[in-house]
Design a protein around this motif. Structure first.
Motif, PDB file in Angstrom:
ATOM      1  N   THR A 124     -21.694  -9.146  11.817  1.00  0.00           N
ATOM      2  CA  THR A 124     -21.004  -9.821  12.920  1.00  0.00           C
ATOM      3  C   THR A 124     -19.659  -9.147  13.107  1.00  0.00           C
ATOM      4  OG1 THR A 124     -22.118 -11.886  12.384  1.00  0.00           O
ATOM      5  CG2 THR A 124     -20.165 -12.023  13.785  1.00  0.00           C
ATOM      6  N   GLU A 125     -19.487  -8.464  14.232  1.00  0.00           N
ATOM      7  CA  GLU A 125     -18.326  -7.598  14.424  1.00  0.00           C
ATOM      8  C   GLU A 125     -17.083  -8.351  14.890  1.00  0.00           C
ATOM      9  OE1 GLU A 125     -19.685  -4.538  16.988  1.00  0.00           O
ATOM     10  OE2 GLU A 125     -21.002  -3.672  15.467  1.00  0.00           O
ATOM     11  N   ARG A 126     -17.252  -9.249  15.843  1.00  0.00           N
ATOM     12  CA  ARG A 126     -16.100  -9.977  16.374  1.00  0.00           C
ATOM     13  C   ARG A 126     -16.610 -11.038  17.335  1.00  0.00           C
ATOM     14  NH1 ARG A 126     -15.543  -8.500  21.677  1.00  0.00           N
ATOM     15  NH2 ARG A 126     -16.050  -6.375  22.313  1.00  0.00           N
ATOM     16  N   TYR A 127     -15.681 -11.891  17.823  1.00  0.00           N
ATOM     17  CA  TYR A 127     -15.992 -12.769  18.933  1.00  0.00           C
ATOM     18  C   TYR A 127     -16.039 -11.947  20.222  1.00  0.00           C
ATOM     19  CZ  TYR A 127     -15.269 -16.979  16.132  1.00  0.00           C
ATOM     20  OH  TYR A 127     -15.381 -17.963  15.185  1.00  0.00           O
ATOM     21  N   ILE A 128     -16.887 -12.339  21.137  1.00  0.00           N
ATOM     22  CA  ILE A 128     -17.048 -11.611  22.400  1.00  0.00           C
ATOM     23  C   ILE A 128     -15.729 -11.542  23.166  1.00  0.00           C
ATOM     24  CG2 ILE A 128     -18.163 -11.721  24.672  1.00  0.00           C
ATOM     25  CD1 ILE A 128     -20.662 -12.805  23.240  1.00  0.00           C
ATOM     26  N   PHE A 129     -14.929 -12.604  23.085  1.00  0.00           N
ATOM     27  CA  PHE A 129     -13.703 -12.671  23.882  1.00  0.00           C
ATOM     28  C   PHE A 129     -12.539 -11.896  23.260  1.00  0.00           C
ATOM     29  CE2 PHE A 129     -14.118 -16.594  21.377  1.00  0.00           C
ATOM     30  CZ  PHE A 129     -13.012 -16.492  20.566  1.00  0.00           C
ATOM     31  N   GLN A 130     -12.710 -11.317  22.077  1.00  0.00           N
ATOM     32  CA  GLN A 130     -11.655 -10.522  21.453  1.00  0.00           C
ATOM     33  C   GLN A 130     -11.730  -9.093  21.985  1.00  0.00           C
ATOM     34  OE1 GLN A 130     -12.835 -11.459  17.374  1.00  0.00           O
ATOM     35  NE2 GLN A 130     -10.842 -12.420  17.058  1.00  0.00           N
ATOM     36  N   THR A 131     -10.703  -8.667  22.702  1.00  0.00           N
ATOM     37  CA  THR A 131     -10.713  -7.342  23.320  1.00  0.00           C
ATOM     38  C   THR A 131      -9.438  -6.584  22.966  1.00  0.00           C
ATOM     39  OG1 THR A 131      -9.639  -8.082  25.367  1.00  0.00           O
ATOM     40  CG2 THR A 131     -12.045  -8.250  25.275  1.00  0.00           C
ATOM     41  N   LYS A 132      -9.490  -5.268  23.106  1.00  0.00           N
ATOM     42  CA  LYS A 132      -8.336  -4.438  22.747  1.00  0.00           C
ATOM     43  C   LYS A 132      -7.173  -4.596  23.714  1.00  0.00           C
ATOM     44  CE  LYS A 132     -10.746  -0.675  22.943  1.00  0.00           C
ATOM     45  NZ  LYS A 132     -11.138   0.755  22.842  1.00  0.00           N
ATOM     46  N   ASN A 133      -7.405  -5.180  24.888  1.00  0.00           N
ATOM     47  CA  ASN A 133      -6.337  -5.375  25.865  1.00  0.00           C
ATOM     48  C   ASN A 133      -5.542  -6.656  25.625  1.00  0.00           C
ATOM     49  OD1 ASN A 133      -7.061  -3.026  27.299  1.00  0.00           O
ATOM     50  ND2 ASN A 133      -8.682  -4.140  28.359  1.00  0.00           N
ATOM     51  N   SER A 134      -5.993  -7.473  24.678  1.00  0.00           N
ATOM     52  CA  SER A 134      -5.308  -8.736  24.416  1.00  0.00           C
ATOM     53  C   SER A 134      -4.222  -8.555  23.358  1.00  0.00           C
ATOM     54  CB  SER A 134      -6.309  -9.797  23.945  1.00  0.00           C
ATOM     55  OG  SER A 134      -5.618 -10.952  23.497  1.00  0.00           O
ATOM     56  N   PRO A 135      -2.983  -9.014  23.618  1.00  0.00           N
ATOM     57  CA  PRO A 135      -1.910  -8.893  22.613  1.00  0.00           C
ATOM     58  C   PRO A 135      -2.187  -9.715  21.360  1.00  0.00           C
ATOM     59  CG  PRO A 135      -1.209 -10.271  24.463  1.00  0.00           C
ATOM     60  CD  PRO A 135      -2.518  -9.655  24.865  1.00  0.00           C
ATOM     61  N   ASN A 136      -3.119 -10.669  21.444  1.00  0.00           N
ATOM     62  CA  ASN A 136      -3.440 -11.494  20.282  1.00  0.00           C
ATOM     63  C   ASN A 136      -4.382 -10.796  19.310  1.00  0.00           C
ATOM     64  OD1 ASN A 136      -1.944 -13.675  21.317  1.00  0.00           O
ATOM     65  ND2 ASN A 136      -3.664 -14.334  22.575  1.00  0.00           N
ATOM     66  N   ASN A 137      -4.921  -9.620  19.697  1.00  0.00           N
ATOM     67  CA  ASN A 137      -5.918  -8.951  18.868  1.00  0.00           C
ATOM     68  C   ASN A 137      -5.464  -7.573  18.406  1.00  0.00           C
ATOM     69  OD1 ASN A 137      -7.898 -11.055  19.136  1.00  0.00           O
ATOM     70  ND2 ASN A 137      -8.188 -10.388  21.243  1.00  0.00           N
ATOM     71  N   GLU A 138      -4.148  -7.398  18.241  1.00  0.00           N
ATOM     72  CA  GLU A 138      -3.624  -6.096  17.833  1.00  0.00           C
ATOM     73  C   GLU A 138      -4.114  -5.685  16.447  1.00  0.00           C
ATOM     74  OE1 GLU A 138       0.584  -6.373  18.193  1.00  0.00           O
ATOM     75  OE2 GLU A 138       0.574  -6.223  20.398  1.00  0.00           O
ATOM     76  N   ASP A 139      -4.381  -6.642  15.550  1.00  0.00           N
ATOM     77  CA  ASP A 139      -4.869  -6.305  14.211  1.00  0.00           C
ATOM     78  C   ASP A 139      -6.275  -5.717  14.268  1.00  0.00           C
ATOM     79  OD1 ASP A 139      -2.525  -7.199  13.162  1.00  0.00           O
ATOM     80  OD2 ASP A 139      -3.299  -9.158  12.556  1.00  0.00           O
ATOM     81  N   LEU A 140      -7.063  -6.137  15.242  1.00  0.00           N
ATOM     82  CA  LEU A 140      -8.417  -5.602  15.387  1.00  0.00           C
ATOM     83  C   LEU A 140      -8.402  -4.194  15.956  1.00  0.00           C
ATOM     84  CD1 LEU A 140     -10.414  -8.650  16.842  1.00  0.00           C
ATOM     85  CD2 LEU A 140     -10.688  -7.621  14.589  1.00  0.00           C
ATOM     86  N   TYR A 141      -7.412  -3.890  16.788  1.00  0.00           N
ATOM     87  CA  TYR A 141      -7.358  -2.610  17.500  1.00  0.00           C
ATOM     88  C   TYR A 141      -5.979  -1.960  17.292  1.00  0.00           C
ATOM     89  CZ  TYR A 141     -11.311  -4.845  19.860  1.00  0.00           C
ATOM     90  OH  TYR A 141     -12.494  -5.487  20.145  1.00  0.00           O
ATOM     91  N   PRO A 142      -5.681  -1.470  16.090  1.00  0.00           N
ATOM     92  CA  PRO A 142      -4.355  -0.895  15.837  1.00  0.00           C
ATOM     93  C   PRO A 142      -4.129   0.375  16.658  1.00  0.00           C
ATOM     94  CG  PRO A 142      -5.839  -0.478  14.007  1.00  0.00           C
ATOM     95  CD  PRO A 142      -6.549  -1.439  14.904  1.00  0.00           C
ATOM     96  N   LYS A 143      -2.934   0.515  17.197  1.00  0.00           N
ATOM     97  CA  LYS A 143      -2.601   1.682  18.013  1.00  0.00           C
ATOM     98  C   LYS A 143      -2.577   2.940  17.147  1.00  0.00           C
ATOM     99  CE  LYS A 143       0.039  -0.894  21.477  1.00  0.00           C
ATOM    100  NZ  LYS A 143       1.351  -1.106  22.125  1.00  0.00           N
ATOM    101  N   ASP A 144      -3.058   4.048  17.734  1.00  0.00           N
ATOM    102  CA  ASP A 144      -3.104   5.368  17.092  1.00  0.00           C
ATOM    103  C   ASP A 144      -4.052   5.407  15.900  1.00  0.00           C
ATOM    104  OD1 ASP A 144      -1.130   6.342  18.882  1.00  0.00           O
ATOM    105  OD2 ASP A 144       0.441   5.484  17.616  1.00  0.00           O
ATOM    106  N   SER A 145      -4.869   4.376  15.714  1.00  0.00           N
ATOM    107  CA  SER A 145      -5.782   4.334  14.568  1.00  0.00           C
ATOM    108  C   SER A 145      -7.148   3.827  15.003  1.00  0.00           C
ATOM    109  CB  SER A 145      -5.235   3.422  13.459  1.00  0.00           C
ATOM    110  OG  SER A 145      -4.013   3.921  12.964  1.00  0.00           O
ATOM    111  N   ALA A 146      -8.118   4.027  14.127  1.00  0.00           N
ATOM    112  CA  ALA A 146      -9.462   3.480  14.320  1.00  0.00           C
ATOM    113  C   ALA A 146      -9.806   2.640  13.094  1.00  0.00           C
ATOM    114  CB  ALA A 146     -10.473   4.608  14.494  1.00  0.00           C
ATOM    115  N   VAL A 147     -10.667   1.646  13.279  1.00  0.00           N
ATOM    116  CA  VAL A 147     -11.127   0.800  12.180  1.00  0.00           C
ATOM    117  C   VAL A 147     -12.620   1.055  11.980  1.00  0.00           C
ATOM    118  CG1 VAL A 147     -11.421  -1.558  11.352  1.00  0.00           C
ATOM    119  CG2 VAL A 147      -9.366  -0.931  12.631  1.00  0.00           C
ATOM    120  N   VAL A 148     -13.000   1.349  10.741  1.00  0.00           N
ATOM    121  CA  VAL A 148     -14.379   1.737  10.430  1.00  0.00           C
ATOM    122  C   VAL A 148     -14.966   0.773   9.404  1.00  0.00           C
ATOM    123  CG1 VAL A 148     -15.893   3.574   9.590  1.00  0.00           C
ATOM    124  CG2 VAL A 148     -13.809   4.161  10.861  1.00  0.00           C
ATOM    125  N   ALA A 149     -16.074   0.117   9.772  1.00  0.00           N
ATOM    126  CA  ALA A 149     -16.866  -0.647   8.807  1.00  0.00           C
ATOM    127  C   ALA A 149     -17.912   0.295   8.210  1.00  0.00           C
ATOM    128  CB  ALA A 149     -17.539  -1.829   9.491  1.00  0.00           C
TER     129      ALA A 149
END
Length: 238
Positions: A124-149
């Motif tokens: 389960t990757e995330r909630y559908i409503f969590q997007t990289k454009n939302s300021p509330n989800n900066e931990d999911l989409y860090p700037k200048d970085s990628a997150v790898v499971a």
């Protein structure tokens, strides 16, 4: 008589208040729907030793087809928007029970070299409503970085770490404990770059694969096949 009069007065007042509240009902409010449309977003990854036609069938018999998925590959196209709930995953003629949760973005990994060993692992990757454009989800989409499971879909190899190299970047990620087949790790953050990622068993790198990691993107890397023929791949989540 006085007590009886008080009771009558209270009854009259209570009835008047009820009539007043009924008269104040807001008829502009949308009515409660007769049913709810709960949804999931799903992709399937085939780590099960052979090419297969993969479908999801829900309780009503409706089928969502993911087409023919090659060994080590994911279903083509985007994540499919489908009804949430209990389903049967068909891997050719084999069937496996799965559940997709409401408002979740999910990958299903089919694993196992033979029909007696095959099973489905859900990420389960995330909630559908969590997007990289939302300021509330900066931990999911860090700037200048990628997150790898990471998911270990190998038949028999336990993976001890990842070795990620790019121009001027050499990062060894050693897991706290070996990741056994069917298990995984999440939340590995790497600087955005074009990498070669190696799968480590002990201190040795058994195989490597390219991984172009973009800024604010999320990925799932996989190991698959047997120890003697170990392979790796990476898939874009967001």
């Amino acid at each position: 008589m006085l007590e009886k009069s008080k009771i009558q007065i209270l009854l009259i007042l209570s009835f008047s208040i009820v009539l007043f509240l009924v008269g104040c009902v807001d008829t502009s409010v949308n009515p409660i729907p007769d049913s709810f449309n709960f949804r999931s977003q799903v992709k399937v990854v085939n780590l099960a030793g052979q090419s297969a036609t993969i479908d999801l069938i829900n309780k009503s018999g409706d089928k969502t087809s993911f087409g023919t998925v090659a060994f080590g590959a994911e279903s083509q196209g985007g994540f499919k928007d489908i009804p949430a709930g209990s389903k049967t995953l068909m891997f050719n003629s084999e069937s496996y029970k799965v559940t997709t949760e409401t408002d979740r973005k999910i990958r299903l990994f089919v694993m196992g070299a033979t029909s007696s060993e095959r099973h489905v692992v859900k990420l389960t990757e995330r909630y559908i409503f969590q997007t990289k454009n939302s300021p509330n989800n900066e931990d999911l989409y860090p700037k200048d970085s990628a997150v790898v499971a990471f998911i270990n879909g190998s038949f028999d190899a336990s993976i001890d770490g990842l070795h990620a190299t790019a121009n001027g970047i050499d990062t060894t990620i050693t897991f706290a404990s070996s990741v056994a087949p069917g298990k995984g790790m999440g939340g590995i953050q790497l600087k955005a770059a074009d990498y070669t990622i190696g799968l480590m068993i002990g201190d040795s790198t058994y195989t490597s694969f390219p991984a172009k990691l973009g800024s604010q993107n999320r990925y799932t890397a996989v190991a698959y096949d047997s120890t003697n023929n170990l392979k790796g791949n990476i898939f874009l989540d967001d």
